[in-house]
Design a protein around this motif. Sequence first.
Motif, PDB file in Angstrom:
ATOM      1  N   HIS A  62       0.817  -1.211   0.000  1.00 63.36           N
ATOM      2  CA  HIS A  62       0.000   0.000   0.000  1.00 63.36           C
ATOM      3  C   HIS A  62       0.850   1.260   0.000  1.00 63.36           C
ATOM      4  O   HIS A  62       0.577   2.199  -0.738  1.00 63.36           O
ATOM      5  CB  HIS A  62      -0.936  -0.001   1.213  1.00 63.36           C
ATOM      6  CG  HIS A  62      -2.197  -0.741   0.960  1.00 63.36           C
ATOM      7  ND1 HIS A  62      -2.228  -2.083   0.724  1.00 63.36           N
ATOM      8  CD2 HIS A  62      -3.477  -0.313   0.891  1.00 63.36           C
ATOM      9  CE1 HIS A  62      -3.469  -2.462   0.528  1.00 63.36           C
ATOM     10  NE2 HIS A  62      -4.250  -1.405   0.624  1.00 63.36           N
ATOM     11  N   ARG A  63       1.848   1.293   0.838  1.00 58.49           N
ATOM     12  CA  ARG A  63       2.638   2.510   0.993  1.00 58.49           C
ATOM     13  C   ARG A  63       3.396   2.834  -0.295  1.00 58.49           C
ATOM     14  O   ARG A  63       3.426   3.984  -0.733  1.00 58.49           O
ATOM     15  CB  ARG A  63       3.614   2.340   2.156  1.00 58.49           C
ATOM     16  CG  ARG A  63       4.423   3.566   2.479  1.00 58.49           C
ATOM     17  CD  ARG A  63       3.596   4.662   3.066  1.00 58.49           C
ATOM     18  NE  ARG A  63       4.442   5.774   3.465  1.00 58.49           N
ATOM     19  CZ  ARG A  63       4.020   7.016   3.607  1.00 58.49           C
ATOM     20  NH1 ARG A  63       2.766   7.311   3.405  1.00 58.49           N
ATOM     21  NH2 ARG A  63       4.841   7.964   3.975  1.00 58.49           N
ATOM     22  N   HIS A  66       0.640   3.668  -3.211  1.00 62.68           N
ATOM     23  CA  HIS A  66      -0.264   4.801  -3.076  1.00 62.68           C
ATOM     24  C   HIS A  66       0.321   5.992  -2.338  1.00 62.68           C
ATOM     25  O   HIS A  66      -0.216   7.084  -2.431  1.00 62.68           O
ATOM     26  CB  HIS A  66      -1.550   4.366  -2.362  1.00 62.68           C
ATOM     27  CG  HIS A  66      -2.239   3.227  -3.035  1.00 62.68           C
ATOM     28  ND1 HIS A  66      -2.754   3.317  -4.306  1.00 62.68           N
ATOM     29  CD2 HIS A  66      -2.492   1.965  -2.619  1.00 62.68           C
ATOM     30  CE1 HIS A  66      -3.305   2.160  -4.645  1.00 62.68           C
ATOM     31  NE2 HIS A  66      -3.151   1.329  -3.654  1.00 62.68           N
ATOM     32  N   ARG A  67       1.348   5.801  -1.561  1.00 64.48           N
ATOM     33  CA  ARG A  67       1.919   6.886  -0.759  1.00 64.48           C
ATOM     34  C   ARG A  67       0.873   7.560   0.131  1.00 64.48           C
ATOM     35  O   ARG A  67       0.929   8.753   0.380  1.00 64.48           O
ATOM     36  CB  ARG A  67       2.579   7.942  -1.650  1.00 64.48           C
ATOM     37  CG  ARG A  67       3.769   7.436  -2.404  1.00 64.48           C
ATOM     38  CD  ARG A  67       4.921   7.201  -1.472  1.00 64.48           C
ATOM     39  NE  ARG A  67       6.070   6.637  -2.179  1.00 64.48           N
ATOM     40  CZ  ARG A  67       7.127   6.152  -1.568  1.00 64.48           C
ATOM     41  NH1 ARG A  67       7.200   6.153  -0.266  1.00 64.48           N
ATOM     42  NH2 ARG A  67       8.122   5.658  -2.252  1.00 64.48           N
ATOM     43  N   ALA A  68      -0.115   6.802   0.555  1.00 59.30           N
ATOM     44  CA  ALA A  68      -1.160   7.363   1.417  1.00 59.30           C
ATOM     45  C   ALA A  68      -0.586   7.666   2.793  1.00 59.30           C
ATOM     46  O   ALA A  68       0.266   6.928   3.291  1.00 59.30           O
ATOM     47  CB  ALA A  68      -2.318   6.376   1.548  1.00 59.30           C
ATOM     48  N   HIS A 113      -7.476   6.844   6.059  1.00 60.82           N
ATOM     49  CA  HIS A 113      -7.448   7.335   4.674  1.00 60.82           C
ATOM     50  C   HIS A 113      -8.035   6.251   3.767  1.00 60.82           C
ATOM     51  O   HIS A 113      -7.706   5.065   3.904  1.00 60.82           O
ATOM     52  CB  HIS A 113      -6.004   7.636   4.262  1.00 60.82           C
ATOM     53  CG  HIS A 113      -5.898   8.378   2.974  1.00 60.82           C
ATOM     54  ND1 HIS A 113      -6.120   7.782   1.748  1.00 60.82           N
ATOM     55  CD2 HIS A 113      -5.596   9.678   2.713  1.00 60.82           C
ATOM     56  CE1 HIS A 113      -5.945   8.671   0.792  1.00 60.82           C
ATOM     57  NE2 HIS A 113      -5.632   9.834   1.353  1.00 60.82           N
ATOM     58  N   ARG A 115      -7.397   5.130   0.956  1.00 64.46           N
ATOM     59  CA  ARG A 115      -6.468   4.246   0.247  1.00 64.46           C
ATOM     60  C   ARG A 115      -5.974   3.091   1.106  1.00 64.46           C
ATOM     61  O   ARG A 115      -5.400   2.141   0.585  1.00 64.46           O
ATOM     62  CB  ARG A 115      -5.290   5.062  -0.285  1.00 64.46           C
ATOM     63  CG  ARG A 115      -5.686   5.930  -1.463  1.00 64.46           C
ATOM     64  CD  ARG A 115      -4.505   6.634  -2.043  1.00 64.46           C
ATOM     65  NE  ARG A 115      -4.879   7.390  -3.226  1.00 64.46           N
ATOM     66  CZ  ARG A 115      -4.107   8.278  -3.818  1.00 64.46           C
ATOM     67  NH1 ARG A 115      -2.902   8.518  -3.347  1.00 64.46           N
ATOM     68  NH2 ARG A 115      -4.518   8.926  -4.878  1.00 64.46           N
ATOM     69  N   TRP A 116      -6.188   3.176   2.439  1.00 60.35           N
ATOM     70  CA  TRP A 116      -5.813   2.087   3.335  1.00 60.35           C
ATOM     71  C   TRP A 116      -6.993   1.168   3.641  1.00 60.35           C
ATOM     72  O   TRP A 116      -6.828   0.174   4.325  1.00 60.35           O
ATOM     73  CB  TRP A 116      -5.267   2.637   4.656  1.00 60.35           C
ATOM     74  CG  TRP A 116      -3.915   3.238   4.557  1.00 60.35           C
ATOM     75  CD1 TRP A 116      -3.593   4.563   4.553  1.00 60.35           C
ATOM     76  CD2 TRP A 116      -2.669   2.540   4.452  1.00 60.35           C
ATOM     77  NE1 TRP A 116      -2.238   4.735   4.461  1.00 60.35           N
ATOM     78  CE2 TRP A 116      -1.644   3.511   4.390  1.00 60.35           C
ATOM     79  CE3 TRP A 116      -2.320   1.189   4.399  1.00 60.35           C
ATOM     80  CZ2 TRP A 116      -0.298   3.181   4.290  1.00 60.35           C
ATOM     81  CZ3 TRP A 116      -0.988   0.862   4.299  1.00 60.35           C
ATOM     82  CH2 TRP A 116       0.006   1.845   4.242  1.00 60.35           C
TER      83      TRP A 116
END
Length: 198
Positions: A62-63, A66-68, A113, A115-116
Amino acid sequence: MFTEAAAAARLLRVPPSTLRRWLAVTDGRQRRSDPSGSRAGPPGRRVLDWAEFVEAAYLREHRQAHRAPMSGLPIFLALLRDHFGVPHPIADRRAFTDGRALVRDAQAAAGLHPRWWLVTTTGNRLTLTPPAAAFHRRIGWAGNSAASYRPDPDPDSPVRVRPDVRFGRPAIGGVSTETVAGRHRPRDDRRDVRPDPE
């Protein structure tokens, strides 16, 4: 158990400092003796267990994709720990299956967020988000516990990481990928590479 710097970070293809930072963010235990939040193993060693490795693999996907922002993630994971009664809920199948309503409520309560998110509502149904579904398929499950992890996103990849095989190193049919790669010459067809049975 994995040594953070030597094994897990290499398998996840992240710098050891990044892995330690992620673990500090997601760790629900207080580490008074180690303000960095790193796992305390034997003196002079930092280690993480299999469930932590699986959770870190989820964070990596994910990180990096997406860099969320990770704000809300510690609260979200703490809520899931309480609901499911396990220290690392991302390594528990229930978060992806029959516990979806709890996950949805925890996402909202934590202000996570989007995106997570693990689950979303489609019509009247709770479904996994595409990233959560993809991650769920990369795990080999034994009951509710993660038993293996496929490091390659290709669903046809035979490579697996298992805590009980080759000390957690990637393997194909129980044979270390390093051994398989050593048998492969550049002109060989990849389909011809077969690990010898043990």
